[in-house]
Design a protein around this motif. Structure first.
Motif, PDB file in Angstrom:
ATOM      1  N   GLY A 186       1.264  -1.036  -0.202  1.00  0.00           N
ATOM      2  CA  GLY A 186       0.139   0.570   0.009  1.00  0.00           C
ATOM      3  C   GLY A 186       0.969   1.555   0.370  1.00  0.00           C
ATOM      4  N   ILE A 187       0.154   2.109   0.167  1.00  0.00           N
ATOM      5  CA  ILE A 187       0.928   4.034   0.132  1.00  0.00           C
ATOM      6  C   ILE A 187       1.243   3.586   0.953  1.00  0.00           C
ATOM      7  N   LEU A 188       2.270   4.050   1.612  1.00  0.00           N
ATOM      8  CA  LEU A 188       3.772   4.420   2.473  1.00  0.00           C
ATOM      9  C   LEU A 188       3.630   6.102   2.378  1.00  0.00           C
ATOM     10  N   SER A 189       4.628   6.161   4.381  1.00  0.00           N
ATOM     11  CA  SER A 189       5.262   7.164   4.681  1.00  0.00           C
ATOM     12  C   SER A 189       6.263   7.492   5.481  1.00  0.00           C
ATOM     13  N   ILE A 190       7.114   7.569   4.053  1.00  0.00           N
ATOM     14  CA  ILE A 190       8.922   7.402   4.720  1.00  0.00           C
ATOM     15  C   ILE A 190       9.406   8.280   5.423  1.00  0.00           C
ATOM     16  N   SER A 191      10.146   8.158   6.413  1.00  0.00           N
ATOM     17  CA  SER A 191      11.130   9.518   6.700  1.00  0.00           C
ATOM     18  C   SER A 191      12.531   8.998   6.423  1.00  0.00           C
ATOM     19  N   THR A 192      13.833  10.009   6.084  1.00  0.00           N
ATOM     20  CA  THR A 192      14.497   9.019   6.453  1.00  0.00           C
ATOM     21  C   THR A 192      15.761  10.929   6.306  1.00  0.00           C
ATOM     22  N   ALA A 193      16.774  10.495   5.999  1.00  0.00           N
ATOM     23  CA  ALA A 193      17.905  11.311   6.177  1.00  0.00           C
ATOM     24  C   ALA A 193      17.881  12.353   6.744  1.00  0.00           C
ATOM     25  N   PHE A 194      17.240  11.730   8.615  1.00  0.00           N
ATOM     26  CA  PHE A 194      17.798  12.703   9.397  1.00  0.00           C
ATOM     27  C   PHE A 194      18.338  13.801   9.469  1.00  0.00           C
ATOM     28  N   GLU A 195      18.135  14.769  10.309  1.00  0.00           N
ATOM     29  CA  GLU A 195      19.037  16.117  10.845  1.00  0.00           C
ATOM     30  C   GLU A 195      19.462  15.281  11.525  1.00  0.00           C
ATOM     31  N   ASP A 196      18.387  15.029  12.478  1.00  0.00           N
ATOM     32  CA  ASP A 196      18.817  14.611  14.465  1.00  0.00           C
ATOM     33  C   ASP A 196      17.243  13.986  14.455  1.00  0.00           C
ATOM     34  N   ARG A 197      16.811  12.446  14.297  1.00  0.00           N
ATOM     35  CA  ARG A 197      15.667  12.194  14.787  1.00  0.00           C
ATOM     36  C   ARG A 197      14.747  12.400  16.014  1.00  0.00           C
ATOM     37  N   VAL A 198      15.238  13.458  16.598  1.00  0.00           N
ATOM     38  CA  VAL A 198      14.794  13.166  18.044  1.00  0.00           C
ATOM     39  C   VAL A 198      14.937  15.122  18.125  1.00  0.00           C
ATOM     40  N   ARG A 199      15.173  16.308  17.776  1.00  0.00           N
ATOM     41  CA  ARG A 199      14.913  17.519  17.813  1.00  0.00           C
ATOM     42  C   ARG A 199      13.757  18.082  16.695  1.00  0.00           C
ATOM     43  N   GLU A 200      12.423  18.430  17.253  1.00  0.00           N
ATOM     44  CA  GLU A 200      11.935  18.798  16.380  1.00  0.00           C
ATOM     45  C   GLU A 200      12.316  20.434  15.841  1.00  0.00           C
ATOM     46  N   GLY A 201      11.833  20.792  14.290  1.00  0.00           N
ATOM     47  CA  GLY A 201      12.077  21.538  13.653  1.00  0.00           C
ATOM     48  C   GLY A 201      13.375  20.742  12.430  1.00  0.00           C
ATOM     49  N   SER A 202      14.251  19.889  13.146  1.00  0.00           N
ATOM     50  CA  SER A 202      15.489  19.793  12.211  1.00  0.00           C
ATOM     51  C   SER A 202      14.750  19.021  11.163  1.00  0.00           C
ATOM     52  N   LEU A 203      15.706  19.087   9.859  1.00  0.00           N
ATOM     53  CA  LEU A 203      15.093  18.234   8.535  1.00  0.00           C
ATOM     54  C   LEU A 203      14.950  16.779   8.160  1.00  0.00           C
ATOM     55  N   LEU A 204      14.887  16.481   7.460  1.00  0.00           N
ATOM     56  CA  LEU A 204      14.354  15.010   7.225  1.00  0.00           C
ATOM     57  C   LEU A 204      14.124  14.964   6.193  1.00  0.00           C
ATOM     58  N   ASP A 205      14.243  14.015   5.244  1.00  0.00           N
ATOM     59  CA  ASP A 205      13.493  13.561   3.796  1.00  0.00           C
ATOM     60  C   ASP A 205      12.138  13.042   3.983  1.00  0.00           C
ATOM     61  N   GLN A 206      10.982  13.274   3.376  1.00  0.00           N
ATOM     62  CA  GLN A 206       9.567  12.361   3.008  1.00  0.00           C
ATOM     63  C   GLN A 206       9.502  12.107   2.354  1.00  0.00           C
ATOM     64  N   TYR A 207       9.104  10.757   2.019  1.00  0.00           N
ATOM     65  CA  TYR A 207       8.372  10.155   0.355  1.00  0.00           C
ATOM     66  C   TYR A 207       7.727   9.958   1.350  1.00  0.00           C
ATOM     67  N   VAL A 208       6.792   9.417   0.126  1.00  0.00           N
ATOM     68  CA  VAL A 208       4.920   9.503   0.100  1.00  0.00           C
ATOM     69  C   VAL A 208       5.085   8.037  -1.060  1.00  0.00           C
ATOM     70  N   GLY A 209       5.661   6.879  -1.438  1.00  0.00           N
ATOM     71  CA  GLY A 209       5.220   5.873  -2.212  1.00  0.00           C
ATOM     72  C   GLY A 209       5.076   4.735  -1.928  1.00  0.00           C
ATOM     73  N   VAL A 210       5.361   3.757  -2.685  1.00  0.00           N
ATOM     74  CA  VAL A 210       5.105   2.227  -2.744  1.00  0.00           C
ATOM     75  C   VAL A 210       6.435   1.405  -2.419  1.00  0.00           C
ATOM     76  N   ALA A 211       6.388  -0.049  -1.051  1.00  0.00           N
ATOM     77  CA  ALA A 211       7.676  -0.749  -2.165  1.00  0.00           C
ATOM     78  C   ALA A 211       7.771  -1.955  -2.678  1.00  0.00           C
ATOM     79  N   ALA A 212       8.817  -1.573  -3.519  1.00  0.00           N
ATOM     80  CA  ALA A 212       9.035  -2.143  -4.530  1.00  0.00           C
ATOM     81  C   ALA A 212      10.456  -3.360  -4.947  1.00  0.00           C
ATOM     82  N   ALA A 213      10.618  -4.158  -5.623  1.00  0.00           N
ATOM     83  CA  ALA A 213      11.288  -4.371  -5.832  1.00  0.00           C
ATOM     84  C   ALA A 213      12.330  -3.998  -6.188  1.00  0.00           C
ATOM     85  N   ALA A 214      14.044  -4.596  -5.286  1.00  0.00           N
ATOM     86  CA  ALA A 214      14.866  -3.496  -5.726  1.00  0.00           C
ATOM     87  C   ALA A 214      15.594  -3.310  -7.606  1.00  0.00           C
ATOM     88  N   ALA A 215      14.848  -3.769  -8.194  1.00  0.00           N
ATOM     89  CA  ALA A 215      15.288  -3.606  -9.953  1.00  0.00           C
ATOM     90  C   ALA A 215      14.094  -2.982  -9.975  1.00  0.00           C
TER      91      ALA A 215
END
Length: 165
Positions: free
Chosen positions: A56-85
């Motif tokens: 299904g449709i997922l929300s993915i958070s990655t490339a965290f500047e700081d996982r525990v500090r509000e206001g820090s930057l991260l990359d947010q994706y919305v998408g699906v999990a697919a085969a690596a290729a």
């Protein structure tokens, strides 16, 4: 907390990416632009590409500047999990290596119950679990579409590794 450990081989996220700031309370309006890109036809195209668990449709958070500090930057994706290729023009791609994942169930009023589950994972479960957080993306799978349901259900997937002894 209800959870299970799942091992997944490498896979790819296919969807849309946006750099946003971390927000702990309430719905993050920065994500609205990503969600608006999920037109009915785009959603169908992505769902057809989504061959891997979690489905299904997922929300993915990655490339965290700081996982525990509000206001820090991260990359947010919305998408699906697919085969690596798998790839598809017009979408952003995120390669995810093999990990063990702790998968948590959350149910309750949206977004409060979900945000409380995230807080409990970090503050209670991680310190007592025998696992450390691995350097990888965090994924959210909503099992219900109607966020007004009194028992809105979600799954939270976090990459983990056994604590070193």
């Amino acid at each position: 907390m209800e959870y299970r450990i799942v091992h997944k081989d490498a896979f790819r996220i296919i969807g849309f990416r946006k750099r946003i700031s971390l927000q702990f309370d309430g719905e993050n309006p920065q994500i609205d632009g990503l969600m608006e890109r999920l037109t009915p036809s785009v959603r169908l195209e992505l769902e057809a590409l989504g061959t891997e668990e979690p489905h299904g449709i997922l929300s993915i958070s990655t490339a965290f500047e700081d996982r525990v500090r509000e206001g820090s930057l991260l990359d947010q994706y919305v998408g699906v999990a697919a085969a690596a290729a798998c790839s598809s023009p017009g979408f952003d791609l995120l390669d995810v290596p093999a990990y063990d994942w702790a998968v948590f169930s959350a149910a309750g009023r949206y977004p409060e119950a979900l945000q409380q589950a995230w807080a409990d994972i970090y503050a209670v479960w991680l310190p007592e679990s025998g696992y450390d957080l691995a350097e990888g993306p965090e994924m959210l799978r909503n099992l219900d579409e109607d966020t007004s349901l009194p028992l809105f259900r979600s799954e939270i997937w976090i990459p983990v590794c056994r604590k070193a002894l």
